[in-house]
Scaffold this motif. Structure first.
Motif, PDB file in Angstrom:
ATOM      1  N   ILE A   1       0.860  -1.193   0.000  1.00  0.00           N
ATOM      2  CA  ILE A   1       0.000   0.000   0.000  1.00  0.00           C
ATOM      3  C   ILE A   1       0.887   1.232   0.000  1.00  0.00           C
ATOM      4  CG2 ILE A   1      -1.722   1.288   1.308  1.00  0.00           C
ATOM      5  CD1 ILE A   1      -2.730  -1.383   2.400  1.00  0.00           C
ATOM      6  N   THR A   2       0.713   2.079  -1.007  1.00  0.00           N
ATOM      7  CA  THR A   2       1.575   3.254  -1.162  1.00  0.00           C
ATOM      8  C   THR A   2       0.948   4.529  -0.635  1.00  0.00           C
ATOM      9  OG1 THR A   2       0.728   3.572  -3.414  1.00  0.00           O
ATOM     10  CG2 THR A   2       2.744   2.260  -3.159  1.00  0.00           C
ATOM     11  N   GLY A   3      -0.353   4.539  -0.420  1.00  0.00           N
ATOM     12  CA  GLY A   3      -1.015   5.755   0.060  1.00  0.00           C
ATOM     13  C   GLY A   3      -2.517   5.574   0.066  1.00  0.00           C
ATOM     14  N   TYR A   4      -3.211   6.697   0.192  1.00  0.00           N
ATOM     15  CA  TYR A   4      -4.675   6.662   0.237  1.00  0.00           C
ATOM     16  C   TYR A   4      -5.223   7.800  -0.621  1.00  0.00           C
ATOM     17  CZ  TYR A   4      -4.429   3.199   3.897  1.00  0.00           C
ATOM     18  OH  TYR A   4      -4.183   2.042   4.585  1.00  0.00           O
ATOM     19  N   GLU A   5      -6.369   7.551  -1.173  1.00  0.00           N
ATOM     20  CA  GLU A   5      -7.022   8.532  -2.038  1.00  0.00           C
ATOM     21  C   GLU A   5      -8.387   8.885  -1.435  1.00  0.00           C
ATOM     22  OE1 GLU A   5      -8.543   7.608  -6.202  1.00  0.00           O
ATOM     23  OE2 GLU A   5      -6.566   8.481  -6.605  1.00  0.00           O
ATOM     24  N   LEU A   6      -8.580  10.163  -1.182  1.00  0.00           N
ATOM     25  CA  LEU A   6      -9.863  10.652  -0.673  1.00  0.00           C
ATOM     26  C   LEU A   6     -10.713  11.111  -1.850  1.00  0.00           C
ATOM     27  CD1 LEU A   6      -8.697  12.718   2.422  1.00  0.00           C
ATOM     28  CD2 LEU A   6     -10.408  10.895   2.474  1.00  0.00           C
ATOM     29  N   ALA A   7     -11.982  10.758  -1.831  1.00  0.00           N
ATOM     30  CA  ALA A   7     -12.910  11.185  -2.876  1.00  0.00           C
ATOM     31  C   ALA A   7     -14.144  11.780  -2.215  1.00  0.00           C
ATOM     32  CB  ALA A   7     -13.307  10.002  -3.759  1.00  0.00           C
ATOM     33  N   TRP A   8     -14.616  12.905  -2.732  1.00  0.00           N
ATOM     34  CA  TRP A   8     -15.809  13.537  -2.160  1.00  0.00           C
ATOM     35  C   TRP A   8     -16.670  14.122  -3.274  1.00  0.00           C
ATOM     36  CZ3 TRP A   8     -10.832  15.210  -1.670  1.00  0.00           C
ATOM     37  CH2 TRP A   8     -10.501  16.462  -2.210  1.00  0.00           C
ATOM     38  N   THR A   9     -17.964  14.051  -3.059  1.00  0.00           N
ATOM     39  CA  THR A   9     -18.942  14.514  -4.045  1.00  0.00           C
ATOM     40  C   THR A   9     -20.048  15.267  -3.322  1.00  0.00           C
ATOM     41  OG1 THR A   9     -18.511  12.523  -5.354  1.00  0.00           O
ATOM     42  CG2 THR A   9     -20.495  13.791  -5.900  1.00  0.00           C
TER      43      THR A   9
ATOM     44  N   GLY B   1     -23.189  16.595  -8.820  1.00  0.00           N
ATOM     45  CA  GLY B   1     -22.006  17.319  -9.287  1.00  0.00           C
ATOM     46  C   GLY B   1     -20.827  16.372  -9.365  1.00  0.00           C
ATOM     47  N   GLY B   2     -19.765  16.826 -10.000  1.00  0.00           N
ATOM     48  CA  GLY B   2     -18.581  16.004 -10.177  1.00  0.00           C
ATOM     49  C   GLY B   2     -17.866  15.722  -8.873  1.00  0.00           C
ATOM     50  N   SER B   3     -17.197  14.561  -8.824  1.00  0.00           N
ATOM     51  CA  SER B   3     -16.431  14.209  -7.637  1.00  0.00           C
ATOM     52  C   SER B   3     -15.032  14.798  -7.730  1.00  0.00           C
ATOM     53  CB  SER B   3     -16.348  12.686  -7.493  1.00  0.00           C
ATOM     54  OG  SER B   3     -15.680  12.118  -8.605  1.00  0.00           O
ATOM     55  N   MET B   4     -14.418  14.985  -6.580  1.00  0.00           N
ATOM     56  CA  MET B   4     -13.061  15.509  -6.481  1.00  0.00           C
ATOM     57  C   MET B   4     -12.227  14.546  -5.672  1.00  0.00           C
ATOM     58  SD  MET B   4     -14.533  19.269  -5.770  1.00  0.00           S
ATOM     59  CE  MET B   4     -16.051  18.488  -5.237  1.00  0.00           C
ATOM     60  N   MET B   5     -10.923  14.551  -5.906  1.00  0.00           N
ATOM     61  CA  MET B   5     -10.059  13.582  -5.245  1.00  0.00           C
ATOM     62  C   MET B   5      -8.770  14.254  -4.792  1.00  0.00           C
ATOM     63  SD  MET B   5     -10.611  10.329  -7.821  1.00  0.00           S
ATOM     64  CE  MET B   5     -10.337   9.091  -6.582  1.00  0.00           C
ATOM     65  N   ALA B   6      -8.144  13.657  -3.778  1.00  0.00           N
ATOM     66  CA  ALA B   6      -6.845  14.114  -3.290  1.00  0.00           C
ATOM     67  C   ALA B   6      -6.126  12.914  -2.700  1.00  0.00           C
ATOM     68  CB  ALA B   6      -7.009  15.208  -2.231  1.00  0.00           C
ATOM     69  N   THR B   7      -4.799  12.896  -2.809  1.00  0.00           N
ATOM     70  CA  THR B   7      -4.005  11.788  -2.287  1.00  0.00           C
ATOM     71  C   THR B   7      -3.373  12.177  -0.961  1.00  0.00           C
ATOM     72  OG1 THR B   7      -2.079  12.541  -3.564  1.00  0.00           O
ATOM     73  CG2 THR B   7      -3.509  10.885  -4.577  1.00  0.00           C
ATOM     74  N   THR B   8      -3.128  11.162  -0.134  1.00  0.00           N
ATOM     75  CA  THR B   8      -2.535  11.378   1.172  1.00  0.00           C
ATOM     76  C   THR B   8      -1.719  10.151   1.541  1.00  0.00           C
ATOM     77  OG1 THR B   8      -3.027  11.637   3.526  1.00  0.00           O
ATOM     78  CG2 THR B   8      -4.678  10.535   2.204  1.00  0.00           C
ATOM     79  N   ASP B   9      -0.786  10.316   2.457  1.00  0.00           N
ATOM     80  CA  ASP B   9       0.022   9.174   2.888  1.00  0.00           C
ATOM     81  C   ASP B   9      -0.701   8.297   3.905  1.00  0.00           C
ATOM     82  OD1 ASP B   9       0.019  10.726   5.129  1.00  0.00           O
ATOM     83  OD2 ASP B   9       2.191  11.012   5.233  1.00  0.00           O
ATOM     84  N   GLY B  10      -1.916   8.669   4.258  1.00  0.00           N
ATOM     85  CA  GLY B  10      -2.682   7.869   5.203  1.00  0.00           C
ATOM     86  C   GLY B  10      -2.649   8.385   6.618  1.00  0.00           C
TER      87      GLY B  10
END
Length: 517
Positions: free
Chosen positions: A226-234, A239-248
């Motif tokens: 596992i290299t990280g985590y991806e947050l997704a919110w809508t 409406g369109g979803s948005m995403m951001a990466t994080t180290d967890g």
């Protein structure tokens, strides 16, 4: 010492099944004093007698050849010494069908806990009587191995209940109606997906951020790193979803959001070979912006004020407005509404109130609006009364009234009057400045007329209700050209009085003195 008879062979296993031969393996501990000289492997088809093969006593395996393809067999093992049966038969007997192996086994991980399996049925040939009644699917590793059977002729199934992020080896074998399993397919391997993060929750919010925490995905078999985590919110309303990466690392903050908006949020573990399952979704709401300063949308009354304000941006379904008010030096009151206007009732007459509006939703509270000050109308005054005679009662009326109750913020009074004989429309008004002056002389009236007079108090909110009207009548003008003369015919007995009425017409009267001598 008496001899101890060895136990029967156990754990008979059938391997390397082919259409006309198979391997038999078993376990046995020769714990008696007597030594076995051989093992006999007995096999038979339904309704036939056993056929035997012999294996050396030092060997616990045997290959049986010359079998009939596509046939059910039952296999047992017995220990012998010389020409005598020396142990019981192995139990239960091992069942096998001489089916060839299924081919083209394909594995497709469908989630972090399941793998889809497909295969081609084995080629059926030869004169045997067994038919395929289902399949046996087996998988390893040992710490989460398993077997399941699939009835019928379907050539696909799903293995469930697996560990996430773990590599599994899978084989498939055809089974007969007698529960015998044929040759195993070639082993195929695949890894389950990364398990979903758990315990995703939202924390503190602002008008543009939401804080989130979660429990990381279990590493389990570590098939991938596992290299990280991806947050997704809508936005919940679309409406369109948005995403951001994080180290967890948690908690972490999602920023750049719209105010007063409800979002659906998920988190996914990522790796170099793909993403894991998405977490269960949670809802988070950003805090509203500050509400606008309320305005007075319509005329107040003596005990109510109607407010309105501009709606805050955003579309959170949990949005409400908290309206708070208090007169100077008093404890405040409040109410919550979903609209952008409300009427506050039960107020004191002629009282200045401070009002604020605060936008509130599930995310939190905005700052209160700038305060606004409004006053209720004054109470009604008493009906004005004629206070004292005027020096000129033919054209003037002196009126006075009492200050209404609760009128500490009254700034002046308005006196209105009109002819009672008219249609009731106010013809004249005068503003009496100051709260202390509660009397006024109405001038310039017509002599001998009746007037209706009202008084209303005013404050910063405006004028209260007018008092009940009072009727007052001016005196007529005095008569003109009044003369007294003796009557020309009887001067000793009669006086002639003459005058002109106030409107200028002539009139007269004769006074007779019957007692005159």
């Amino acid at each position: 010492m008496a001899s101890k008879i060895p136990a029967a062979p156990s754990n008979v296993r059938i391997t390397n099944v082919q259409s006309t031969q198979l391997d038999v393996n078993w376990d046995h501990t020769n714990d008696g004093i007597q030594v076995l000289t051989e093992y006999r492997v007995l096999y038979q088809t339904a309704g036939t007698t056993f056929t035997k093969d012999t294996a050396n006593a030092n060997t616990k395996s045997l290959t049986i050849k010359g079998l009939t393809a596509n046939t059910d067999y039952s296999v047992t093992v017995i220990g012998w010494k010389n020409t005598e049966i020396f142990t019981d038969e192995s139990n239960p007997p091992a069942l096998v069908a001489t089916f060839s192996k299924p081919t083209s086994v394909t594995l497709s991980p469908s989630s972090s806990s399941s793998i889809d399996v497909t295969w081609h049925a084995p080629v059926i040939s030869g004169a045997g009587s067994a038919t395929i009644a289902g399949y046996k699917i087996s998988w390893t590793p040992p710490h989460n191995s398993g077997v399941k059977t699939v009835s019928g002729t379907a050539t696909s199934d799903q293995i469930t209940g697996l560990n996430g992020n773990t590599a599994y080896s899978v084989t498939v074998a055809a089974m007969s109606s007698a529960s015998g399993a044929g040759a195993l397919s070639d082993s195929k391997s695949a890894a389950t997906g990364i398990a979903k993060p758990t315990a995703l929750t939202t924390g503190d919010s602002t008008s543009s951020t939401i804080q989130v925490t979660w429990t990381k995905s279990p590493s389990a078999g570590d098939a991938v790193v596992i290299t990280g985590y991806e947050l997704a919110w809508t936005p919940a309303t679309g409406g369109g979803s948005m995403m951001a990466t994080t180290d967890g690392s948690t908690p972490t903050t999602i920023s750049g959001l719209n105010s007063n908006t409800e979002y659906t949020i998920q988190v996914i573990a990522t790796s170099g070979s793909g993403n894991g399952d998405a977490s269960d979704a949670v809802t988070g709401t950003t805090v509203p912006l500050q509400a606008s300063q309320p305005t007075n949308s319509s005329n107040p009354t003596i005990n109510s004020i109607t407010l309105q304000w501009t709606p805050v941006s955003g579309d959170s379904p949990s949005l409400k407005y908290n309206v708070k008010w208090n007169p100077s030096g008093s404890t405040g009151s409040s109410t919550s509404v979903v609209e952008t206007s409300t009427t506050i009732s039960g107020l004191n007459a002629s009282t200045i109130y401070n009002f604020t509006v605060t936008a509130v939703n599930y995310g939190g509270r905005a700052d209160p609006s700038d305060p606004a000050m409004f006053s209720t109308f004054p109470n009604q005054t008493n009906s004005p009364i004629l206070s004292r005679p005027s020096t000129n009662r033919t054209t003037q009326i002196n009126v006075e009234w009492n200050k209404p109750s609760g009128g500490d913020d009254i700034v002046d009074y308005v006196v209105d009057w009109w002819l009672s004989s008219s249609d009731g429309s106010i013809t004249s008004s005068y503003v009496v400045p100051g709260v202390a002056t509660t009397a006024y002389i109405i001038e310039g009236l017509t002599p001998g007329e009746t007037y209706d007079v009202t008084v209303k108090a005013r404050n910063s909110a405006g004028a209260g209700q007018p008092s009940p009207s009072a009727k007052h009548t001016t005196n007529p003008d005095p008569v003109k050209n009044f003369t007294v003369k003796q009557n020309s015919n009887e001067p000793d007995k009669i006086l002639d009085l003459k005058w002109k009425t106030p409107n200028g017409t002539g009139d007269n009267i004769t006074v007779t003195n019957n007692n005159a001598e």
